[in-house]
Design a protein around this motif. Structure first.
Motif, PDB file in Angstrom:
ATOM      1  N   LEU A  31       0.840  -1.192   0.000  1.00  0.00           N
ATOM      2  CA  LEU A  31       0.000   0.000   0.000  1.00  0.00           C
ATOM      3  C   LEU A  31       0.877   1.245   0.000  1.00  0.00           C
ATOM      4  N   SER A  32       0.395   2.295  -0.620  1.00  0.00           N
ATOM      5  CA  SER A  32       1.118   3.573  -0.633  1.00  0.00           C
ATOM      6  C   SER A  32       0.952   4.260   0.718  1.00  0.00           C
ATOM      7  N   HIS A  33       1.774   5.289   0.950  1.00  0.00           N
ATOM      8  CA  HIS A  33       1.652   6.058   2.191  1.00  0.00           C
ATOM      9  C   HIS A  33       0.251   6.638   2.319  1.00  0.00           C
ATOM     10  N   LYS A  34      -0.270   7.134   1.186  1.00  0.00           N
ATOM     11  CA  LYS A  34      -1.601   7.737   1.186  1.00  0.00           C
ATOM     12  C   LYS A  34      -2.670   6.701   1.544  1.00  0.00           C
ATOM     13  N   GLU A  35      -2.566   5.511   0.951  1.00  0.00           N
ATOM     14  CA  GLU A  35      -3.545   4.448   1.223  1.00  0.00           C
ATOM     15  C   GLU A  35      -3.501   4.012   2.687  1.00  0.00           C
ATOM     16  N   ILE A  36      -2.288   3.905   3.223  1.00  0.00           N
ATOM     17  CA  ILE A  36      -2.146   3.506   4.630  1.00  0.00           C
ATOM     18  C   ILE A  36      -2.719   4.588   5.534  1.00  0.00           C
ATOM     19  N   GLY A  37      -2.393   5.847   5.212  1.00  0.00           N
ATOM     20  CA  GLY A  37      -2.910   6.964   6.002  1.00  0.00           C
ATOM     21  C   GLY A  37      -4.431   6.973   6.038  1.00  0.00           C
ATOM     22  N   LYS A  38      -5.036   6.751   4.887  1.00  0.00           N
ATOM     23  CA  LYS A  38      -6.501   6.734   4.801  1.00  0.00           C
ATOM     24  C   LYS A  38      -7.074   5.561   5.601  1.00  0.00           C
ATOM     25  N   LEU A  39      -6.443   4.406   5.476  1.00  0.00           N
ATOM     26  CA  LEU A  39      -6.901   3.206   6.172  1.00  0.00           C
ATOM     27  C   LEU A  39      -6.818   3.361   7.692  1.00  0.00           C
ATOM     28  N   LEU A  40      -5.748   4.006   8.151  1.00  0.00           N
ATOM     29  CA  LEU A  40      -5.513   4.124   9.591  1.00  0.00           C
ATOM     30  C   LEU A  40      -5.938   5.475  10.170  1.00  0.00           C
ATOM     31  N   GLY A  41      -6.437   6.359   9.311  1.00  0.00           N
ATOM     32  CA  GLY A  41      -6.886   7.661   9.779  1.00  0.00           C
ATOM     33  C   GLY A  41      -5.758   8.555  10.255  1.00  0.00           C
TER      34      GLY A  41
END
Length: 195
Positions: A149-159
């Motif tokens: 996952l990209s940094h953006k995807e991880i950030g979105k997933l984990l809030g």
């Protein structure tokens, strides 16, 4: 199952030098997944990884006289793959900060180290260090490195923000590298490729 599958790498290398296609097939079956995994982790491109893998094994078959006297065929094949990946990176085929830093890091690894890689042991050492990370840091690291996952995807997933994710991953890498270095450092090269 071929009786050749019980032979050592040294025995198989000798047979390949004498033109044995069955020995070549055993070596291919034994190492293609491992090599493909390493190449793909560096390039992040399935087709290019397959092309380089094919080049590695084509070279082994077409130029058996280049196979040195060795005890670690996996290390030899990995060295060839590494050079081909670095050449692709140097030709500006792939341009991003991760690949550039990886190319520098991998270039600094000695050939001697590569000849004595025991991938299973090294991966076990890395996995042990990942498991020892604090839970949140480990979660972020695994989402990046294992789930791709990209940094953006991880950030979105984990809030959380992309920047926080990036910092967590960088901190994880520093902790893992430090601990591997303290324990002898033999797994550092594989960590660089493990992405």
């Amino acid at each position: 199952m071929s009786p050749l599958t019980t032979l050592t790498d040294i025995e198989l290398a000798d047979l390949i030098k004498s033109g044995s296609q069955p020995a070549f097939q055993v070596v291919y079956n034994r190492y293609w997944r491992l090599l493909y995994g390493h190449i793909y982790k560096m390039l992040r491109d399935e087709e290019d990884a397959k092309d380089i893998l094919q080049d590695v094994f084509s070279g082994l078959w077409l130029y058996p006289e280049k196979i040195p006297e060795l005890s670690n065929l996996a290390g030899y094949l990995y060295t060839i793959a590494r050079h081909k990946v670095l050449n692709a990176i140097r030709k500006n085929k792939y341009r991003n900060d991760y690949l550039e830093s990886l190319a520098i890091y991998v270039s600094e690894a000695s050939e001697e180290t590569l000849q004595y890689i025991d991938t299973r042991d090294l991966m076990a050492a890395i996995e042990k260090e990942i498991a020892a990370l604090p839970p949140r840091m480990r979660q972020v690291f695994e989402l990046s490195r294992k789930e791709n996952l990209s940094h953006k995807e991880i950030g979105k997933l984990l809030g959380t923000s992309d920047e926080t994710v990036k910092k967590q991953i960088n901190k994880s890498l520093k902790v893992i590298r430090y601990n591997l270095k303290e324990s002898g450092g033999t797994a550092l090269l594989l960590l660089a490729l493990w992405r």
